[in-house]
Write a protein that holds these residues in place. Structure first.
Motif, PDB file in Angstrom:
ATOM      1  N   ILE A 158      29.867   4.042  -2.086  1.00  0.00           N
ATOM      2  CA  ILE A 158      28.951   5.180  -2.072  1.00  0.00           C
ATOM      3  C   ILE A 158      28.701   5.628  -3.502  1.00  0.00           C
ATOM      4  O   ILE A 158      29.639   5.941  -4.226  1.00  0.00           O
ATOM      5  CB  ILE A 158      29.549   6.342  -1.267  1.00  0.00           C
ATOM      6  N   PRO A 159      27.444   5.685  -3.955  1.00  0.00           N
ATOM      7  CA  PRO A 159      27.179   6.150  -5.322  1.00  0.00           C
ATOM      8  C   PRO A 159      27.319   7.661  -5.415  1.00  0.00           C
ATOM      9  O   PRO A 159      27.039   8.385  -4.469  1.00  0.00           O
ATOM     10  CB  PRO A 159      25.728   5.715  -5.560  1.00  0.00           C
ATOM     11  N   THR A 160      27.757   8.127  -6.555  1.00  0.00           N
ATOM     12  CA  THR A 160      27.817   9.560  -6.779  1.00  0.00           C
ATOM     13  C   THR A 160      26.411  10.106  -6.987  1.00  0.00           C
ATOM     14  O   THR A 160      25.466   9.355  -7.241  1.00  0.00           O
ATOM     15  CB  THR A 160      28.664   9.882  -8.019  1.00  0.00           C
ATOM     16  N   ALA A 161      26.282  11.419  -6.889  1.00  0.00           N
ATOM     17  CA  ALA A 161      24.981  12.053  -7.127  1.00  0.00           C
ATOM     18  C   ALA A 161      24.507  11.766  -8.543  1.00  0.00           C
ATOM     19  O   ALA A 161      23.310  11.561  -8.794  1.00  0.00           O
ATOM     20  CB  ALA A 161      25.097  13.560  -6.888  1.00  0.00           C
ATOM     21  N   ALA A 162      25.460  11.732  -9.502  1.00  0.00           N
ATOM     22  CA  ALA A 162      25.091  11.457 -10.894  1.00  0.00           C
ATOM     23  C   ALA A 162      24.553  10.037 -11.037  1.00  0.00           C
ATOM     24  O   ALA A 162      23.600   9.797 -11.785  1.00  0.00           O
ATOM     25  CB  ALA A 162      26.303  11.663 -11.790  1.00  0.00           C
ATOM     26  N   ALA A 163      25.149   9.068 -10.306  1.00  0.00           N
ATOM     27  CA  ALA A 163      24.669   7.690 -10.390  1.00  0.00           C
ATOM     28  C   ALA A 163      23.257   7.567  -9.838  1.00  0.00           C
ATOM     29  O   ALA A 163      22.413   6.865 -10.384  1.00  0.00           O
ATOM     30  CB  ALA A 163      25.624   6.759  -9.631  1.00  0.00           C
ATOM     31  N   VAL A 164      22.989   8.281  -8.745  1.00  0.00           N
ATOM     32  CA  VAL A 164      21.638   8.255  -8.167  1.00  0.00           C
ATOM     33  C   VAL A 164      20.637   8.854  -9.140  1.00  0.00           C
ATOM     34  O   VAL A 164      19.534   8.325  -9.335  1.00  0.00           O
ATOM     35  CB  VAL A 164      21.615   9.016  -6.831  1.00  0.00           C
ATOM     36  N   LYS A 165      21.003   9.972  -9.768  1.00  0.00           N
ATOM     37  CA  LYS A 165      20.102  10.619 -10.720  1.00  0.00           C
ATOM     38  C   LYS A 165      19.837   9.699 -11.911  1.00  0.00           C
ATOM     39  O   LYS A 165      18.706   9.574 -12.385  1.00  0.00           O
ATOM     40  CB  LYS A 165      20.683  11.947 -11.201  1.00  0.00           C
ATOM     41  N   ASN A 166      20.903   9.068 -12.426  1.00  0.00           N
ATOM     42  CA  ASN A 166      20.718   8.161 -13.556  1.00  0.00           C
ATOM     43  C   ASN A 166      19.774   7.017 -13.185  1.00  0.00           C
ATOM     44  O   ASN A 166      18.927   6.603 -13.980  1.00  0.00           O
ATOM     45  CB  ASN A 166      22.076   7.584 -13.996  1.00  0.00           C
ATOM     46  N   TYR A 167      19.931   6.515 -11.971  1.00  0.00           N
ATOM     47  CA  TYR A 167      19.058   5.421 -11.519  1.00  0.00           C
ATOM     48  C   TYR A 167      17.607   5.889 -11.454  1.00  0.00           C
ATOM     49  O   TYR A 167      16.699   5.209 -11.913  1.00  0.00           O
ATOM     50  CB  TYR A 167      19.522   4.941 -10.147  1.00  0.00           C
TER      51      TYR A 167
END
Length: 299
Positions: A158-167
């Protein structure tokens, strides 16, 4: 008491194979009771003054059984029991307390030992109730903030919220060879004024009904790199004959400049009341130069 399952058998009785001294913590039974710890025993059960209830707390060797003494606190000092003293395994109060605590524990936690189907149902119910949080997930299965989604393409993490935002901010910002279906742009409403203030952060298309003649057009949040466009649908109000000057355009607060048109033809809006024109503005690297492509007199 502890929510444990203590062991009992029917009508077991034996004797001590060796003396159990006061303060002793190991009991030597002459015969195997047929159960392992935990189990409760009554030593000298027919002697009112010397009767003692003990718990065989651990181990499997009945000849060296580790015990907890005087469970019903009948004796101030543990009594001494001679070799050959009768020992009986009988249902006592502690057995019933153990059973009650164990049943209560099962009712509270839903922990039905050995029933895999029930455990699976409990998990499904918990998920359906929305009660799963990150505390229930092994942290090693989470993509950390420093990592990106594409470099950790996994169906089990599961990606973190920060990883999704960075993507979204970095990797999805460049769309190469992508097919867009049902594409639409946000249409912002601009208030008519002599100075039109247009913020590209609110969308790249706009509608305005002119109730003024425009003398200045000020654009903000134009992307600093690459080609950006802004499409303006202009409708004359009931009066009509509103004009739009393009010799004072600004980009992101820079100096005013005259916008460029094909053949230096300038921009002349339709004059009839309620007439519609479409004006497209083109920016490159947010420079002060603005290009205009007008499409006039829509009927």
């Amino acid at each position: 008491m502890t929510a444990q399952e203590s062991n009992i058998v029917n009508a077991f009785e034996t004797t001590l194979a060796a003396q159990l001294a006061s303060g002793g913590t190991s009991m030597n039974l002459a015969a195997d009771p047929g159960v392992d710890s935990p189990a409760y025993f009554v030593i000298d059960p027919d002697n009112d003054s010397n009767r003692e209830i003990v718990l065989w707390a651990s181990g499997t060797d009945h000849s060296a059984a580790t015990i907890t003494r005087d469970l019903d606190t009948k004796h101030g000092t543990d009594p001494t029991h001679a070799s050959g003293t009768k020992v009986r395994l009988a249902v006592v109060k502690q057995h019933f307390e153990d059973i009650h605590d164990r049943v209560n524990d099962i009712a509270l936690t839903g922990d039905v030992t050995g029933t895999l189907a029930s455990a699976t149902q409990d998990v499904a119910t918990t998920i359906a109730a929305g009660a799963v949080d990150f505390a229930m997930i092994n942290q090693g299965d989470l993509i950390t903030q420093a990592e990106t989604i594409t470099s950790n393409d996994s169906d089990t993490k599961i990606p973190t919220a920060a990883a999704v935002k960075n993507y979204a901010d970095a990797e999805a910002a460049t769309l190469t060879n992508k097919v867009l279906q049902d594409y639409a742009e946000t249409d912002q409403d601009v208030t008519s004024a002599a100075v039109l203030a247009i913020d590209l952060a609110n969308g790249n298309t706009c509608s305005v009904t002119l109730a003024h003649s425009v003398t200045d057009i000020d654009f903000t949040n134009v992307p600093a790199a690459g080609i950006a466009t802004f499409t303006l649908i202009v409708t004359q109000d009931g009066t009509g004959s509103r004009t739009m000057a393009i010799n004072k355009t600004t980009v992101n607060g820079q100096a005013e400049t005259a916008a460029k048109t094909a053949g230096a033809a300038g921009l002349t809006l339709s004059t009839a009341a309620a007439s519609i024109d479409i004006v497209t503005f083109i920016f490159k690297d947010a420079s002060t130069t603005v290009f205009i492509v007008p499409q006039l007199a829509f009927a």
